[in-house]
Enzyme design. Structure first.
Site, PDB file in Angstrom:
ATOM      1  N   ASP A  11       1.215  12.880   6.121  1.00 29.92           N
ATOM      2  CA  ASP A  11      -0.026  13.432   6.892  1.00 29.92           C
ATOM      3  C   ASP A  11       0.372  14.868   7.344  1.00 29.92           C
ATOM      4  O   ASP A  11       1.507  15.274   7.439  1.00 29.92           O
ATOM      5  CB  ASP A  11       0.058  12.662   8.268  1.00 29.92           C
ATOM      6  CG  ASP A  11      -1.095  12.771   8.969  1.00 29.92           C
ATOM      7  OD1 ASP A  11      -2.133  13.354   8.479  1.00 29.92           O
ATOM      8  OD2 ASP A  11      -1.121  12.242  10.202  1.00 29.92           O
ATOM      9  N   GLY A  12      -0.671  15.747   7.564  1.00 30.31           N
ATOM     10  CA  GLY A  12      -0.560  17.173   8.151  1.00 30.31           C
ATOM     11  C   GLY A  12      -1.023  17.993   7.171  1.00 30.31           C
ATOM     12  O   GLY A  12      -0.841  19.170   7.661  1.00 30.31           O
ATOM     13  N   ASN A  13      -1.349  17.706   6.045  1.00 29.86           N
ATOM     14  CA  ASN A  13      -1.961  18.728   5.057  1.00 29.86           C
ATOM     15  C   ASN A  13      -3.083  19.731   5.818  1.00 29.86           C
ATOM     16  O   ASN A  13      -3.138  20.887   5.588  1.00 29.86           O
ATOM     17  CB  ASN A  13      -2.301  18.240   3.754  1.00 29.86           C
ATOM     18  CG  ASN A  13      -1.411  17.307   3.124  1.00 29.86           C
ATOM     19  OD1 ASN A  13      -0.362  17.552   3.368  1.00 29.86           O
ATOM     20  ND2 ASN A  13      -1.808  16.723   2.266  1.00 29.86           N
ATOM     21  N   ARG A  15      -3.697  20.369   9.128  1.00 29.25           N
ATOM     22  CA  ARG A  15      -3.022  21.146  10.097  1.00 29.25           C
ATOM     23  C   ARG A  15      -2.318  22.134   9.509  1.00 29.25           C
ATOM     24  O   ARG A  15      -2.196  23.272  10.000  1.00 29.25           O
ATOM     25  CB  ARG A  15      -2.436  20.338  11.028  1.00 29.25           C
ATOM     26  CG  ARG A  15      -3.144  19.457  12.193  1.00 29.25           C
ATOM     27  CD  ARG A  15      -2.570  18.434  13.014  1.00 29.25           C
ATOM     28  NE  ARG A  15      -2.414  17.371  11.970  1.00 29.25           N
ATOM     29  CZ  ARG A  15      -1.532  16.442  12.234  1.00 29.25           C
ATOM     30  NH1 ARG A  15      -0.726  16.482  13.118  1.00 29.25           N
ATOM     31  NH2 ARG A  15      -1.386  15.403  11.256  1.00 29.25           N
ATOM     32  N   HIS A  28      -3.141  20.537   0.920  1.00 29.83           N
ATOM     33  CA  HIS A  28      -3.332  19.534   0.002  1.00 29.83           C
ATOM     34  C   HIS A  28      -2.336  19.857  -1.490  1.00 29.83           C
ATOM     35  O   HIS A  28      -1.690  19.042  -1.693  1.00 29.83           O
ATOM     36  CB  HIS A  28      -4.484  18.873  -0.563  1.00 29.83           C
ATOM     37  CG  HIS A  28      -5.332  18.022   0.719  1.00 29.83           C
ATOM     38  ND1 HIS A  28      -4.768  17.265   1.602  1.00 29.83           N
ATOM     39  CD2 HIS A  28      -6.586  18.203   0.900  1.00 29.83           C
ATOM     40  CE1 HIS A  28      -5.498  16.804   2.381  1.00 29.83           C
ATOM     41  NE2 HIS A  28      -6.818  17.325   1.923  1.00 29.83           N
ATOM     42  N   SER A  56      -7.050   6.899   1.526  1.00 25.51           N
ATOM     43  CA  SER A  56      -7.175   5.942   1.827  1.00 25.51           C
ATOM     44  C   SER A  56      -8.790   5.587   1.706  1.00 25.51           C
ATOM     45  O   SER A  56      -9.344   6.421   1.358  1.00 25.51           O
ATOM     46  CB  SER A  56      -6.988   5.708   3.427  1.00 25.51           C
ATOM     47  OG  SER A  56      -8.002   6.326   4.314  1.00 25.51           O
ATOM     48  N   TRP A  60     -12.933   8.807   2.166  1.00 26.55           N
ATOM     49  CA  TRP A  60     -14.293   9.259   1.487  1.00 26.55           C
ATOM     50  C   TRP A  60     -15.205   9.759   2.510  1.00 26.55           C
ATOM     51  O   TRP A  60     -15.977  10.476   1.919  1.00 26.55           O
ATOM     52  CB  TRP A  60     -14.851   7.818   0.782  1.00 26.55           C
ATOM     53  CG  TRP A  60     -14.210   6.954  -0.171  1.00 26.55           C
ATOM     54  CD1 TRP A  60     -13.267   6.162  -0.160  1.00 26.55           C
ATOM     55  CD2 TRP A  60     -13.931   7.771  -1.709  1.00 26.55           C
ATOM     56  NE1 TRP A  60     -13.126   5.710  -1.408  1.00 26.55           N
ATOM     57  CE2 TRP A  60     -13.179   6.711  -2.465  1.00 26.55           C
ATOM     58  CE3 TRP A  60     -14.520   8.854  -2.528  1.00 26.55           C
ATOM     59  CZ2 TRP A  60     -12.959   6.663  -3.766  1.00 26.55           C
ATOM     60  CZ3 TRP A  60     -14.127   9.026  -3.617  1.00 26.55           C
ATOM     61  CH2 TRP A  60     -13.348   7.870  -4.482  1.00 26.55           C
ATOM     62  N   LEU A 122      12.780   4.317 -11.241  1.00 20.00           N
ATOM     63  CA  LEU A 122      11.959   4.270  -9.990  1.00 20.00           C
ATOM     64  C   LEU A 122      10.780   3.783  -9.942  1.00 20.00           C
ATOM     65  O   LEU A 122       9.967   4.021 -11.110  1.00 20.00           O
ATOM     66  CB  LEU A 122      11.846   5.760  -9.134  1.00 20.00           C
ATOM     67  CG  LEU A 122      10.872   5.875  -8.240  1.00 20.00           C
ATOM     68  CD1 LEU A 122      11.542   5.355  -6.760  1.00 20.00           C
ATOM     69  CD2 LEU A 122      10.602   7.205  -7.697  1.00 20.00           C
ATOM     70  N   ARG A 179       6.589   8.738   8.455  1.00 26.04           N
ATOM     71  CA  ARG A 179       5.567   9.288   8.794  1.00 26.04           C
ATOM     72  C   ARG A 179       5.484  10.713   9.249  1.00 26.04           C
ATOM     73  O   ARG A 179       5.750  10.851  10.726  1.00 26.04           O
ATOM     74  CB  ARG A 179       4.567   8.466   9.680  1.00 26.04           C
ATOM     75  CG  ARG A 179       2.999   9.304   9.789  1.00 26.04           C
ATOM     76  CD  ARG A 179       2.062   8.333  10.583  1.00 26.04           C
ATOM     77  NE  ARG A 179       0.874   9.010  10.450  1.00 26.04           N
ATOM     78  CZ  ARG A 179      -0.330   8.620  10.471  1.00 26.04           C
ATOM     79  NH1 ARG A 179      -0.652   7.218  10.623  1.00 26.04           N
ATOM     80  NH2 ARG A 179      -1.273   9.065  10.295  1.00 26.04           N
TER      81      ARG A 179
HETATM   82  C1  FPP Z   1      -3.085  13.779   5.201  1.00 23.56           C
HETATM   83  O1  FPP Z   1      -3.351  15.030   5.407  1.00 23.56           O
HETATM   84  C2  FPP Z   1      -3.035  13.722   3.725  1.00 23.56           C
HETATM   85  C3  FPP Z   1      -4.175  13.340   2.844  1.00 23.56           C
HETATM   86  C4  FPP Z   1      -5.278  12.760   3.291  1.00 23.56           C
HETATM   87  C5  FPP Z   1      -3.893  13.495   1.529  1.00 23.56           C
HETATM   88  C6  FPP Z   1      -2.746  13.251   0.862  1.00 23.56           C
HETATM   89  C7  FPP Z   1      -2.699  13.676  -0.692  1.00 23.56           C
HETATM   90  C8  FPP Z   1      -1.696  14.732  -1.079  1.00 23.56           C
HETATM   91  C9  FPP Z   1      -0.506  15.034  -0.701  1.00 23.56           C
HETATM   92  C10 FPP Z   1      -1.997  15.214  -2.391  1.00 23.56           C
HETATM   93  C11 FPP Z   1      -2.935  13.946  -3.456  1.00 23.56           C
HETATM   94  C12 FPP Z   1      -1.980  12.908  -4.087  1.00 23.56           C
HETATM   95  C13 FPP Z   1      -1.480  12.878  -5.213  1.00 23.56           C
HETATM   96  C14 FPP Z   1      -1.019  11.606  -5.972  1.00 23.56           C
HETATM   97  C15 FPP Z   1      -1.257  14.213  -6.409  1.00 23.56           C
HETATM   98  P1  FPP Z   1      -4.552  15.392   6.528  1.00 23.56           P
HETATM   99  O2  FPP Z   1      -5.289  16.134   5.686  1.00 23.56           O
HETATM  100  O3  FPP Z   1      -5.177  13.971   6.931  1.00 23.56           O
HETATM  101  O4  FPP Z   1      -3.835  16.342   7.549  1.00 23.56           O
HETATM  102  P2  FPP Z   1      -4.307  16.491   9.096  1.00 23.56           P
HETATM  103  O5  FPP Z   1      -4.094  15.248   9.865  1.00 23.56           O
HETATM  104  O6  FPP Z   1      -3.543  17.570   9.652  1.00 23.56           O
HETATM  105  O7  FPP Z   1      -5.706  16.812   9.056  1.00 23.56           O
END
Ligand code: FPP
Length: 233
Positions: A11-13, A15, A28, A56, A60, A122, A179
């Protein structure tokens, strides 16, 4: 002790992207780099199962451009990493219904699963279009079908009978759930398998999460006393 099964909510991409004044797709992308580092570390450290929450059933509803960018990242990941993962004997499993993914991502994921099926290193679970409640409901329906077909006495069904229908069939329960990103919730990830998981939360955003942070979480796990509902030894 090393956990056998580690689950991570990445989580946190979003932000991270806002903080650096860049588009969410770049957030991402950095998230995938963090993922790569953690997979490598887990494989080298001898962890048995690593489960990563990538997408998740609720994701979508994000803007179409963001969903598209994520799906391209998923496809790129499976295409570009498969060689190294296979060499490291990593075995890939998808948690979730991948039938709903765009063609490219679905085919790349399926090919990676197929190619690494018999690897003994793994076990890497990537959750895509995954939701724990859906997973539990799906398992309940399958068990009910078995009973209806006369393959099982419903009244005598065991946990093992049920667990065979989870995506994680034959894998150990989650020992440690990590997390990053500051939130302190499970967000519908592996609810059944996390029954006795130790939880480690950190405020670091996922793209900033490193193997050092992962090691810290393993250390925190090692210091916890697990009683599984019993008394201390
Ligand atoms: C949550 O951050 C992250 C996601 C919804 C996507 C996670 C996916 C990846 C790291 C990459 C894709 C996966 C593969 C297998 C290559 P957020 O966008 O909800 O962050 P925020 O809460 O800060 O907005």
């Amino acid at each position: 002790m090393l956990p056998r099964h580690v689950a991570v909510i990445m989580d946190g991409n979003g932000r991270w992207a806002r903080k650096h004044a860049v588009g969410v797709a770049l957030g991402h992308r950095r998230g995938v780099e963090a993922l790569r580092e953690i997979v490598r570390y887990s494989s080298d450290a001898g962890i048995q199962v690593l489960s990563l929450y990538a997408f998740s059933t609720e994701n979508w509803s994000r803007p179409q451009a963001e969903v598209g960018a994520l799906m391209r990242l998923v496809e790129d990941f499976f295409v570009s990493e498969i060689e190294e993962l296979d060499e490291k004997q990593v075995s890939i499993r998808i948690l979730g219904e991948i039938g709903a993914l765009p063609d490219g991502a679905r085919k790349a994921a399926a090919a990676a699963v197929e190619r690494t099926r018999d690897n003994g290193g793994l076990q890497l679970n990537i959750a895509l279009n995954y939701g724990a409640r859906d997973e539990i409901l799906r398992a309940a329906k399958r068990l009910a079908q078995e009973a209806a077909g006369g393959f099982l006495h419903a009244a005598e069904a065991t946990r093992e009978d049920f667990e065979r229908h989870l995506y994680t069939a034959s894998q150990p329960d989650v020992d440690l759930l990590i997390r990053p990103g500051g939130e302190r919730r499970l967000s519908n990830f592996l609810l059944y398998q996390c029954a006795y998981a130790e939880l480690v939360f950190t405020d670091k955003l996922w793209p900033d999460f490193t193997a050092e942070d992962f090691k810290e979480a393993l250390k925190a796990f090692d210091s916890r006393e697990r009683r599984f509902g019993g008394r201390e030894a």
